[in-house]
Write a protein that holds these residues in place. Structure first.
Motif, PDB file in Angstrom:
ATOM      1  N   UNK A 269       0.794  -1.133   0.353  1.00  0.00           N
ATOM      2  CA  UNK A 269       0.316  -0.343   0.109  1.00  0.00           C
ATOM      3  C   UNK A 269       0.994   1.092  -0.014  1.00  0.00           C
ATOM      4  N   UNK A 270       0.843   2.115  -0.454  1.00  0.00           N
ATOM      5  CA  UNK A 270       1.255   3.098  -0.414  1.00  0.00           C
ATOM      6  C   UNK A 270       1.417   3.902   0.718  1.00  0.00           C
ATOM      7  N   UNK A 271       2.797   4.601   0.986  1.00  0.00           N
ATOM      8  CA  UNK A 271       3.217   5.003   2.270  1.00  0.00           C
ATOM      9  C   UNK A 271       2.432   6.850   2.459  1.00  0.00           C
ATOM     10  N   UNK A 272       2.837   7.755   3.233  1.00  0.00           N
ATOM     11  CA  UNK A 272       2.164   8.581   3.488  1.00  0.00           C
ATOM     12  C   UNK A 272       3.043  10.020   2.096  1.00  0.00           C
ATOM     13  N   UNK A 273       4.396   9.053   2.170  1.00  0.00           N
ATOM     14  CA  UNK A 273       5.425   9.890   1.416  1.00  0.00           C
ATOM     15  C   UNK A 273       5.606   9.694   0.292  1.00  0.00           C
ATOM     16  N   UNK A 274       4.559   8.796  -0.464  1.00  0.00           N
ATOM     17  CA  UNK A 274       3.957   8.318  -1.803  1.00  0.00           C
ATOM     18  C   UNK A 274       2.952   9.559  -2.482  1.00  0.00           C
ATOM     19  N   UNK A 275       2.408  10.310  -1.519  1.00  0.00           N
ATOM     20  CA  UNK A 275       1.674  10.936  -2.051  1.00  0.00           C
ATOM     21  C   UNK A 275       1.891  12.060  -2.198  1.00  0.00           C
ATOM     22  N   UNK A 276       1.399  12.568  -3.129  1.00  0.00           N
ATOM     23  CA  UNK A 276       1.930  13.936  -3.939  1.00  0.00           C
ATOM     24  C   UNK A 276       0.395  14.999  -2.952  1.00  0.00           C
ATOM     25  N   UNK A 277       1.235  15.625  -2.217  1.00  0.00           N
ATOM     26  CA  UNK A 277       0.808  17.863  -1.494  1.00  0.00           C
ATOM     27  C   UNK A 277       1.413  18.207  -2.440  1.00  0.00           C
ATOM     28  N   UNK A 278      -0.157  19.243  -3.014  1.00  0.00           N
ATOM     29  CA  UNK A 278       0.287  20.406  -2.882  1.00  0.00           C
ATOM     30  C   UNK A 278       0.300  21.992  -2.619  1.00  0.00           C
ATOM     31  N   UNK A 279       0.930  23.123  -2.211  1.00  0.00           N
ATOM     32  CA  UNK A 279       0.218  23.465  -1.685  1.00  0.00           C
ATOM     33  C   UNK A 279      -0.232  25.036  -2.635  1.00  0.00           C
ATOM     34  N   UNK A 318      16.193  32.284  -2.977  1.00  0.00           N
ATOM     35  CA  UNK A 318      16.474  30.883  -3.569  1.00  0.00           C
ATOM     36  C   UNK A 318      15.959  30.505  -4.913  1.00  0.00           C
ATOM     37  N   UNK A 319      14.792  31.044  -4.413  1.00  0.00           N
ATOM     38  CA  UNK A 319      13.546  31.333  -6.377  1.00  0.00           C
ATOM     39  C   UNK A 319      14.494  31.957  -6.847  1.00  0.00           C
ATOM     40  N   UNK A 320      15.390  32.491  -6.955  1.00  0.00           N
ATOM     41  CA  UNK A 320      16.237  33.433  -8.466  1.00  0.00           C
ATOM     42  C   UNK A 320      15.362  34.667  -8.964  1.00  0.00           C
ATOM     43  N   UNK A 321      14.098  34.675  -8.434  1.00  0.00           N
ATOM     44  CA  UNK A 321      13.248  35.959  -9.159  1.00  0.00           C
ATOM     45  C   UNK A 321      12.159  34.967 -10.192  1.00  0.00           C
ATOM     46  N   UNK A 322      11.755  33.505  -9.914  1.00  0.00           N
ATOM     47  CA  UNK A 322      10.989  32.994 -10.596  1.00  0.00           C
ATOM     48  C   UNK A 322       9.770  33.485  -9.728  1.00  0.00           C
ATOM     49  N   UNK A 323       8.678  34.256 -10.290  1.00  0.00           N
ATOM     50  CA  UNK A 323       7.390  34.034  -9.989  1.00  0.00           C
ATOM     51  C   UNK A 323       5.995  33.643 -10.808  1.00  0.00           C
ATOM     52  N   UNK A 324       5.496  32.844 -10.774  1.00  0.00           N
ATOM     53  CA  UNK A 324       4.566  31.974  -9.329  1.00  0.00           C
ATOM     54  C   UNK A 324       4.954  31.102  -9.514  1.00  0.00           C
ATOM     55  N   UNK A 325       5.525  30.507  -8.399  1.00  0.00           N
ATOM     56  CA  UNK A 325       6.200  29.680  -7.873  1.00  0.00           C
ATOM     57  C   UNK A 325       5.059  28.814  -6.820  1.00  0.00           C
ATOM     58  N   UNK A 326       5.003  27.251  -8.055  1.00  0.00           N
ATOM     59  CA  UNK A 326       4.229  26.560  -6.512  1.00  0.00           C
ATOM     60  C   UNK A 326       4.876  24.564  -6.421  1.00  0.00           C
ATOM     61  N   UNK A 327       4.113  24.598  -5.201  1.00  0.00           N
ATOM     62  CA  UNK A 327       5.542  23.143  -4.428  1.00  0.00           C
ATOM     63  C   UNK A 327       4.678  22.357  -4.505  1.00  0.00           C
ATOM     64  N   UNK A 328       5.173  21.530  -4.226  1.00  0.00           N
ATOM     65  CA  UNK A 328       4.534  20.163  -3.900  1.00  0.00           C
ATOM     66  C   UNK A 328       6.103  18.872  -3.326  1.00  0.00           C
ATOM     67  N   UNK A 329       5.241  17.897  -2.599  1.00  0.00           N
ATOM     68  CA  UNK A 329       5.962  16.657  -1.955  1.00  0.00           C
ATOM     69  C   UNK A 329       5.215  15.504  -2.660  1.00  0.00           C
ATOM     70  N   UNK A 330       6.853  15.202  -2.112  1.00  0.00           N
ATOM     71  CA  UNK A 330       7.147  13.544  -2.915  1.00  0.00           C
ATOM     72  C   UNK A 330       7.975  12.850  -2.484  1.00  0.00           C
ATOM     73  N   UNK A 331       8.093  11.720  -1.673  1.00  0.00           N
ATOM     74  CA  UNK A 331       9.174  10.958  -1.370  1.00  0.00           C
ATOM     75  C   UNK A 331      10.019  11.791  -0.395  1.00  0.00           C
TER      76      UNK A 331
END
Length: 373
Positions: A269-279, A318-331
């Protein structure tokens, strides 16, 4: 473009189109490639050499796979200290109809580098379509081994591993397994950092010959820098090599468990860290707006440019001026993306801009805020 280079490009294209994937119905086939061997020692450390480290880790990885993974077949391109040509390694993987190809190496820098004994970190490479200076230099060093072969210019259709002009061919190619190769690379890299404690030098792209000529998802692992005495000692030790092998195994298991190219799921079964989360993210420009909620069910393309073990606040330098920036959590790590596009063509228009800031940026596909691998 010279006629000579044109003939080389045509030869590559024809040979790749002739490769077909015919797989066994039930088994997950893994080909492990311990880099170098025999007369080719690879990079040298103070006490050992690359070929020995590669074989040690590869043999331990093979044992882990055979003992712990269901319905798996494991093959090594070399079982002992013998020389195997680059083309033979790729041909071997294709002949075994492998599901994945994992080439194991140790990194190094030139003897005159001021950081030679201090540089460290692991990186996992997939086939690259650009010629980033750092990544290209690593690929050129690994590809140089073909010059040890008799009449290598015939075997490799005139490819010259030390000529930057030869690498133009890789910019004209789109590897059909790129998405799956990147998924495998990310899974393995994550574990090299988390389990083996390696500094995170990221998932990168570069034109390694063995990755070009294989017909399945393929990665090349640079375990760490053998020119650094501390890293050399770790890689050559029983405990260090075991941790590295376990890390690669964990990555392969995760990749298979996510269903990427596995013919028979592992059943876990997929673990908690297998699931992708978004912000959540703020709206951006018309061509690069975050539109997860507004595009339910649609495939959205984004440019992934950074991986970090912790979340980074919006507006960070750290994003060096990039915008917009999204993120997701994986592994267990956070992965940061720029933009939101409804076609690969649109994303590719902005990719060069992002690559100027982050050389290893690449396009990913998402649906409903989750990456499609």
């Amino acid at each position: 473009m010279s006629k000579y280079l044109f003939r080389f490009i045509i030869a590559i294209a024809l040979s790749l189109s002739a490769i077909t994937e015919v797989s066994a119905a039930d088994d997950f086939v893994v080909v492990i490639d311990p880099g170098h061997g025999g007369k080719d020692a690879g990079a040298l450390g103070q006490r050992t050499n690359e070929k020995s480290v590669n074989l040690l880790v590869a043999q331990k990885l093979a044992k882990l796979l055979r003992n712990n993974m269901d319905n798996v077949k494991v093959h090594l391109t070399r079982e002992g200290d013998r020389f195997v040509a680059l083309q033979q390694r790729a041909d071997f993987a294709n002949s075994k109809h492998a599901d994945i190809f994992v080439s194991i190496h140790a990194n190094s820098v030139g003897a005159k580098s001021p950081n030679r004994t201090k540089v460290n970190g692991a990186a996992v490479y997939t086939l690259g379509l650009d010629r980033t200076d750092t990544n290209l230099s690593v690929a050129m060093r690994e590809n140089e081994v073909m010059k040890m072969e008799d009449d290598y210019t015939t075997t490799y259709e005139g490819f010259d591993p030390s000529s930057t002009e030869s690498y133009i061919v890789f910019e004209m190619m789109q590897h059909k397994n790129m998405d799956q190769s990147i998924a495998l690379a990310e899974a393995v890299q994550n574990q090299l950092v988390r389990h083996a404690g390696r500094k995170n030098n990221g998932v990168r792209q570069a034109p390694f010959w063995v990755l070009v000529r294989t017909s399945m998802p393929a990665i090349l692992v640079e375990l760490d820098f053998i020119c650094n005495p501390t890293m050399e000692k770790f890689m050559a030790s029983e405990s260090g090599s075991s941790r590295l092998a376990q890390a690669i195994y964990n990555g392969i298991e995760r990749y298979r468990g996510q269903g990427a190219k596995a013919k028979k799921p592992s059943g876990r079964k997929p673990s908690r860290t297998d699931k992708t989360e978004t912000t959540d993210s703020k709206a951006g420009t018309a061509t690069a707006a975050s539109a997860t909620e507004q595009t339910s069910g649609e495939v959205i393309y984004k440019i992934q440019f950074l991986t970090n073990p912790t979340k980074i606040s919006r507006g960070s330098s750290k994003f060096k001026g990039l915008t917009p920036v999204d993120s997701y959590r994986d592994g267990g790590v956070y992965k940061f993306t720029y933009g939101s596009y409804r076609s690969m063509a649109e994303a590719n228009k902005d990719l060069p801009k992002v690559k100027k800031k982050f050389k290893d940026a690449f396009v990913i596909k998402t649906r409903d805020g989750k990456r499609i691998k």
